[in-house]
Enzyme design. Structure first.
Site, PDB file in Angstrom:
ATOM      1  N   GLY A 193       0.805  -1.215   0.000  1.00 54.29           N
ATOM      2  CA  GLY A 193       0.000   0.000   0.000  1.00 54.29           C
ATOM      3  C   GLY A 193       0.840   1.268   0.000  1.00 54.29           C
ATOM      4  O   GLY A 193       2.081   1.236  -0.038  1.00 54.29           O
ATOM      5  N   ASP A 235      -3.056 -14.242   4.622  1.00 53.05           N
ATOM      6  CA  ASP A 235      -4.474 -14.032   4.920  1.00 53.05           C
ATOM      7  C   ASP A 235      -4.585 -13.766   6.416  1.00 53.05           C
ATOM      8  O   ASP A 235      -4.491 -14.690   7.229  1.00 53.05           O
ATOM      9  CB  ASP A 235      -5.282 -15.265   4.516  1.00 53.05           C
ATOM     10  CG  ASP A 235      -6.771 -15.125   4.814  1.00 53.05           C
ATOM     11  OD1 ASP A 235      -7.175 -14.094   5.403  1.00 53.05           O
ATOM     12  OD2 ASP A 235      -7.534 -16.051   4.489  1.00 53.05           O
ATOM     13  N   ILE A 236      -4.777 -12.509   6.780  1.00 52.41           N
ATOM     14  CA  ILE A 236      -4.767 -12.154   8.196  1.00 52.41           C
ATOM     15  C   ILE A 236      -5.972 -12.701   8.948  1.00 52.41           C
ATOM     16  O   ILE A 236      -5.986 -12.694  10.182  1.00 52.41           O
ATOM     17  CB  ILE A 236      -4.659 -10.629   8.393  1.00 52.41           C
ATOM     18  CG1 ILE A 236      -5.840  -9.898   7.757  1.00 52.41           C
ATOM     19  CG2 ILE A 236      -3.332 -10.110   7.856  1.00 52.41           C
ATOM     20  CD1 ILE A 236      -5.859  -8.396   8.027  1.00 52.41           C
ATOM     21  N   ALA A 256      -5.843  -2.802   5.405  1.00 50.63           N
ATOM     22  CA  ALA A 256      -7.253  -2.510   5.679  1.00 50.63           C
ATOM     23  C   ALA A 256      -8.000  -2.384   4.365  1.00 50.63           C
ATOM     24  O   ALA A 256      -7.409  -2.116   3.316  1.00 50.63           O
ATOM     25  CB  ALA A 256      -7.398  -1.214   6.467  1.00 50.63           C
ATOM     26  N   TYR A 277     -16.301   2.254   7.274  1.00 52.84           N
ATOM     27  CA  TYR A 277     -14.847   2.252   7.445  1.00 52.84           C
ATOM     28  C   TYR A 277     -14.459   2.856   8.790  1.00 52.84           C
ATOM     29  O   TYR A 277     -13.670   2.266   9.549  1.00 52.84           O
ATOM     30  CB  TYR A 277     -14.176   3.028   6.309  1.00 52.84           C
ATOM     31  CG  TYR A 277     -12.690   3.189   6.510  1.00 52.84           C
ATOM     32  CD1 TYR A 277     -11.838   2.083   6.485  1.00 52.84           C
ATOM     33  CD2 TYR A 277     -12.126   4.445   6.753  1.00 52.84           C
ATOM     34  CE1 TYR A 277     -10.477   2.227   6.684  1.00 52.84           C
ATOM     35  CE2 TYR A 277     -10.757   4.594   6.939  1.00 52.84           C
ATOM     36  CZ  TYR A 277      -9.939   3.485   6.905  1.00 52.84           C
ATOM     37  OH  TYR A 277      -8.587   3.623   7.112  1.00 52.84           O
ATOM     38  N   LYS A 284     -12.706   0.884  12.079  1.00 54.43           N
ATOM     39  CA  LYS A 284     -11.451   1.310  12.693  1.00 54.43           C
ATOM     40  C   LYS A 284     -11.618   1.532  14.194  1.00 54.43           C
ATOM     41  O   LYS A 284     -10.777   1.131  14.999  1.00 54.43           O
ATOM     42  CB  LYS A 284     -10.948   2.591  12.016  1.00 54.43           C
ATOM     43  CG  LYS A 284     -10.263   2.355  10.691  1.00 54.43           C
ATOM     44  CD  LYS A 284      -8.994   1.537  10.859  1.00 54.43           C
ATOM     45  CE  LYS A 284      -8.222   1.365   9.581  1.00 54.43           C
ATOM     46  NZ  LYS A 284      -7.004   0.545   9.742  1.00 54.43           N
TER      47      LYS A 284
END
Length: 287
Positions: A13, A38-39, A62, A128, A132
């Site tokens: 990212g 793969d978290i 994210a 979103y 968070k």
């Protein structure tokens, strides 16, 4: 002295790719992204921890696109909350610390004007922002050695081997390249931070005790005013009216962060407009 071992997610990212480039020689880094870890798979996460043995997890991955999150709330929560918890459990078991990258957008639904402090109650009005804020709370239940960093809006220009995302300077540059007049809002206020100003200070942030911090540059200017300054810094001051149009959002938006807490610990960022000067000077992006 052995290098600090850092497992980073979201390494492809905007922030993550620049972090890896900046600190490749300073730290021993395991760079992961969706294609390599793969978290949400706790077995794979545990295996990565067992083989790499990180001292610190920098969780920058994210699903961040606001519209996508609003349209796919279950998926957004699975990744943004569930994935973060999966990493926190592994970190706690391994005795590692964790840096969780959060966002100014937890304040999207607040009606009062910013800048917001860490102790101010956040009222997100997007999925979103909600995810968070939920992740922040969940991680505190699983991990003591936790730095939660609410970033302001990061910006920069394209660099070889790094990810890219929208930002005031890049938006201006893209409009110029496309020959289009840029529209920017006169009633939207948020901090913007040059990504390399952040990276310059990142090790100092890690020297602060684990806690919740608002991170980045302070700003009192609207998005329109910032875009106007950007054009002038690029050498286009005489063409501002031709290249930039002032518009207004349906309602005033103010998600600026107060960064006094970090400043009191010696981590001080330049104001946003100075950060733009740094960016344009670094890339010699004048026309």
């Amino acid at each position: 002295m052995a290098k600090r071992r850092i497992l980073i997610t979201g390494a492809n990212g905007f922030f993550g790719s620049r972090f890896v480039q900046r600190f490749a020689d300073r730290f021993d880094i395991l760079a992961t992204d969706v294609d390599t870890l793969d978290i949400n798979n706790e077995e794979l996460v545990a295996s990565a921890f067992a083989s790499f043995k990180p001292d610190l997890v920098l969780h920058a991955a994210a699903v961040a696109a606001t519209a996508f999150c609003n349209e796919h709330p279950e998926l957004a929560r699975k990744i943004n909350v569930g994935g973060a918890v999966s990493l926190a459990k592994a970190a706690q078991k391994a005795g590692a610390g964790m840096v969780f990258i959060s966002s100014e957008q937890v304040f999207n639904g607040n009606s009062e004007e910013g800048p917001y402090r860490e102790e101010d109650q956040a009222k997100p009005d997007t999925v979103y922002g909600e995810t968070k804020l939920e992740a922040e709370a969940e991680l505190r239940n699983h991990l003591e050695k936790l730095w939660t960093l609410r970033f302001t809006w990061l910006f920069g220009l394209p660099e070889r081997g790094t990810g890219m995302s929208p930002g005031v300077v890049w938006n201006v540059a893209q409009s110029l390249m496309a020959g289009k007049r840029l529209q920017e809002r006169s009633n939207e206020f948020r901090g913007i931070t040059y990504v390399h100003d952040l990276l310059d200070r990142f090790e100092a942030i890690l020297e602060c005790k684990p806690d919740l911090y608002h991170v980045g540059s302070r700003n009192d200017l609207s998005r329109y005013e910032l875009a106007e300054i950007c054009l002038r810094l690029m050498g286009l001051g005489e063409r501002v009216e031709e290249l930039l149009e002032m518009v207004e959002a349906p309602a005033r938006r103010d998600i600026r962060l107060a960064t006094d807490k970090l400043a009191s610990l010696g981590v001080i960022f330049p104001p946003s407009h100075v950060g733009m000067e740094h960016c344009i000077s670094d890339f010699r992006f004048t026309l």
